[in-house]
Design a protein around this motif. Sequence first.
Motif, PDB file in Angstrom:
ATOM      1  N   CYS A   9       0.838  -1.199   0.000  1.00 28.04           N
ATOM      2  CA  CYS A   9       0.000   0.000   0.000  1.00 28.04           C
ATOM      3  C   CYS A   9       0.876   1.253   0.000  1.00 28.04           C
ATOM      4  N   CYS A  12      -0.040   2.955   3.848  1.00 29.50           N
ATOM      5  CA  CYS A  12       0.253   2.329   5.143  1.00 29.50           C
ATOM      6  C   CYS A  12       1.293   1.220   5.036  1.00 29.50           C
ATOM      7  N   CYS A  25      -6.129  -0.824  -1.002  1.00 27.16           N
ATOM      8  CA  CYS A  25      -5.779  -1.376   0.308  1.00 27.16           C
ATOM      9  C   CYS A  25      -7.028  -1.606   1.161  1.00 27.16           C
ATOM     10  N   CYS A  28      -6.757   0.765   4.498  1.00 17.86           N
ATOM     11  CA  CYS A  28      -6.850   2.228   4.516  1.00 17.86           C
ATOM     12  C   CYS A  28      -7.347   2.834   3.207  1.00 17.86           C
ATOM     13  N   GLY A  30      -5.712   2.998   0.427  1.00 20.60           N
ATOM     14  CA  GLY A  30      -4.612   3.526  -0.392  1.00 20.60           C
ATOM     15  C   GLY A  30      -4.419   2.724  -1.673  1.00 20.60           C
TER      16      GLY A  30
HETATM   17 ZN   LIG Z   1      -3.097   0.912   3.270  1.00 19.16          ZN
END
Ligand SMILES: [Zn+2]
Length: 418
Positions: A9, A12, A25, A28, A30
């Motif tokens: 990611c 994170c 992700c 999160c 991402g």
């Molecule tokens: Zn992430």
Amino acid sequence: MTVALEYVCDDCARPFGLDRPETTCKACGGLLEVRYDLDALPRDFRERAAAGRPMAMWRWRALLPLPDGAVQVSLGEGDTPLLRCDRLAGQLGVGKLWLKNDAQMPTGSFKDRGFSLAVSMAVALGARRGLTYSSGNAGASLAAYAARANIDVVVLADYLCNPVKLAAIRAYGAHVFRVRSRSTAEVFKALEHLGSEAPYSFVNFLNPVRHEAMKTYAYEICEALGWRAPDVMVHPVGTGGGLYGAWKGFSELYELGWTETVPRMIGVQPSGCAPIVMAVADGASFAGPAGDPSATIAQSIAGGSPIKGGRRVLAAIRRSGGTAVAVSDDEIRRAMALVAGEGVLAEPSAAAPVAALGRCLAEGKIRPNEEVVCVITGSGLKQPTELASTVPAAPPLELNADAAEIAQALASVWPVAT
Ligand SMILES: [Zn+2]
């Protein structure tokens, strides 16, 4: 044997296996990036790749994330010509100019690199349904590769998608819907809320492998230059997958020690819709929505809302020491004519890099002795109305099938010496 390891990611750094149809992700939201173990590449890989030309883009499979043993869904994409254009270089005042002609791809646009990989990946992961949102070229490319792989896809076509591109998408057999919204941000937001039953996403960057295939630009260009990188690569920017992927490829070659430099990446957008150019000018690492996609003839790069703030493309531009430039429709039309003078028909977005050269030289963003590669991302045949607008409005004179008339016409072109 691929040397791809996993997804990581952007935000994170959480890793994910390549064996699942991931998009973004799970922790999160991402963007996911493919990570490689370049040290594991066989020592003779480069020589074997050079000998594997009939496989085109897939010569570089070890540097792509498709699992070993998975089927390549291919229409013969890649290995497009790198055309040296000395006359055009002279006209524009560039040291050395090359056109990387991806208009020669199976569906007439550079998108085929990404969809050959992404559809292969989808098949390998067992995804039987897919979805993308497109101004036309990506939709046609997905439709073609999905047809080849016999998977079912829906293309959400941008309201600006022209009739030629729409017809191609439908001819390849995809389901098509036109999206009324004029805000790409609104469309992306809606796509994010489709829920867990959403089909596999082929939207650039939300799909974590499409841009990986764009690394093959860099491999092909540096190989053609004798394992040397050009000083500058100029690429049209919509979502920025092409520029970002190419930069990643150039960076890998540098890391592998196959080249000694990485080119400065210059992104080009239409002046009516240039959020990335504005962010670069402001030194920002995030590009907010800006401009009006209907305010330009460069449909393929008229993206007013960069995905995830365009952070990847902005980072690639900054880390390469490059920049971004906006061009007007008039400059684009002139560039279409200049490129046609080298035997290449470019759609407006594809001519935008050549349109940017004059301004880059005038502003010192490119020096007169430098070697430049401009990517021709899509064929002029895809926007016939705009192609026609680059030539005189008066239609050709009509002739009868009569020798005297034809001779007279020839004399009007090449006057007989008296
Ligand atoms: Zn992430």
